[in-house]
Design an enzyme around this catalytic site. Structure first.
Site, PDB file in Angstrom:
ATOM      1  CG  ASP A  75      61.280  11.133  43.581  1.00 19.81           C
ATOM      2  OD1 ASP A  75      62.072  11.013  42.852  1.00 19.81           O
ATOM      3  OD2 ASP A  75      61.352  10.365  44.666  1.00 19.81           O
ATOM      4  CD  GLU A  87      61.970   6.278  45.758  1.00 18.78           C
ATOM      5  OE1 GLU A  87      63.022   5.575  45.493  1.00 18.78           O
ATOM      6  OE2 GLU A  87      62.128   7.613  46.225  1.00 18.78           O
ATOM      7  CD  GLU A  93      71.793  -4.950  45.374  1.00 18.20           C
ATOM      8  OE1 GLU A  93      70.553  -5.386  45.033  1.00 18.20           O
ATOM      9  OE2 GLU A  93      72.762  -5.644  45.303  1.00 18.20           O
ATOM     10  CG  HIS A 113      62.923   2.235  47.816  1.00 12.55           C
ATOM     11  ND1 HIS A 113      62.303   0.915  48.018  1.00 12.55           N
ATOM     12  CD2 HIS A 113      63.288   2.020  46.299  1.00 12.55           C
ATOM     13  CE1 HIS A 113      62.437  -0.105  47.043  1.00 12.55           C
ATOM     14  NE2 HIS A 113      63.175   0.675  46.011  1.00 12.55           N
ATOM     15  CG  HIS A 122      65.661   8.264  48.501  1.00 10.57           C
ATOM     16  ND1 HIS A 122      66.209   8.304  47.218  1.00 10.57           N
ATOM     17  CD2 HIS A 122      66.494   8.352  49.522  1.00 10.57           C
ATOM     18  CE1 HIS A 122      67.508   8.888  47.722  1.00 10.57           C
ATOM     19  NE2 HIS A 122      67.917   8.792  48.768  1.00 10.57           N
ATOM     20  CG  ASP A 166      62.426  11.769  48.215  1.00  8.36           C
ATOM     21  OD1 ASP A 166      62.316  11.979  49.421  1.00  8.36           O
ATOM     22  OD2 ASP A 166      63.362  10.969  47.640  1.00  8.36           O
TER      23      ASP A 166
END
Length: 236
Positions: free
Chosen positions: A7, A9, A52, A57, A152, A157
């Site tokens: 995963d 970010e 945003e 996260h 997140h 994750d």
């Protein structure tokens, strides 16, 4: 089979707009068992993180200021994933960012040239059409604890997705004996066992037990023809 559940970010949603990776989390799975080997890094994206994205996260520009840039970690990251099958939820998003990062370096590497890619979101949509298939929804469906997932995070994750993926692709996931369960037998509170746990011992039947079993099968054969067990033991 070596799989890497992965995963990322990012600073925003589109690498074509110059957005960058700021965190990578990977969990290694070999022959469908977690090995305990992980890869995790925060990355200075050399640009601002959109407000945003921070609400998703929680990773701020100030936190990333002293972190390595992607070029500094590219080789070790590539070596960790090279030759593996990557398991990613909504794979096109993460692969798009990874390829954009690798394209800025020499030699240029394209993820699909060195790794297989499995999209767990596509698998979930095929298994559960018309239902929510976000990671949180799948955690609820398969009984995976995601109570620590307030924001997140790439490694968290990836760890959660590894549990979900193994349950989602492993056939029956639980035999619930709790009559109060309201989830139709779905596993409740899946607990990951440590990779270094002692292996269960295999106890073979004694000669007397094997003889008693054979006698019982003979009785079944007389009552209803050849038993299924015998048919499986000696297929025609």
């Amino acid at each position: 089979m070596r799989q890497i559940v992965l995963d990322t970010e990012t600073t925003g949603i589109d690498p074509n707009d110059g957005h960058r990776i700021i965190e990578i989390g990977c969990v290694e799975v070999v022959e469908r068992e977690l090995t305990g080997r992980n890869y995790h890094v925060y990355i200075n994206p050399e640009r601002e993180v959109e407000a945003e994205a921070i609400t998703v996260h929680g990773i701020t520009n100030e936190f990333l200021a002293d972190k390595p840039v992607f070029a500094d970690i590219a080789d070790e990251f590539f070596e960790f994933i090279k030759g593996a099958e990557l398991v990613i939820h909504n794979a096109a998003f993460d692969i798009g960012f990874m390829d954009a990062e690798f394209a800025r370096l020499k030699p240029v590497r394209k993820t699909a040239d060195h790794c297989g890619v499995v999209d767990s979101l596509a698998i979930a949509r095929a298994k559960h059409p018309g239902q929510k298939n976000s990671l949180d929804a799948l955690c609820k469906r398969y009984g995976v604890d995601n109570s620590n997932r307030e924001l997140h995070g790439a490694l968290l994750d990836a760890e959660i997705l590894a549990d979900v993926y193994l349950l989602m692709t492993g056939g029956q996931t639980a035999l619930s004996l709790d009559s109060g369960s309201s989830d139709g037998g779905t596993a409740g509170g899946i607990r990951r066992l440590p990779a270094e746990r002692p292996r269960l011992s295999v106890v073979a039947a004694s000669e007397d037990e094997a003889a008693a079993h054979d006698e019982f099968l003979s009785m079944l054969d007389k009552q209803s023809g050849q038993s299924l067990w015998r048919k499986l033991q000696s297929p025609e």
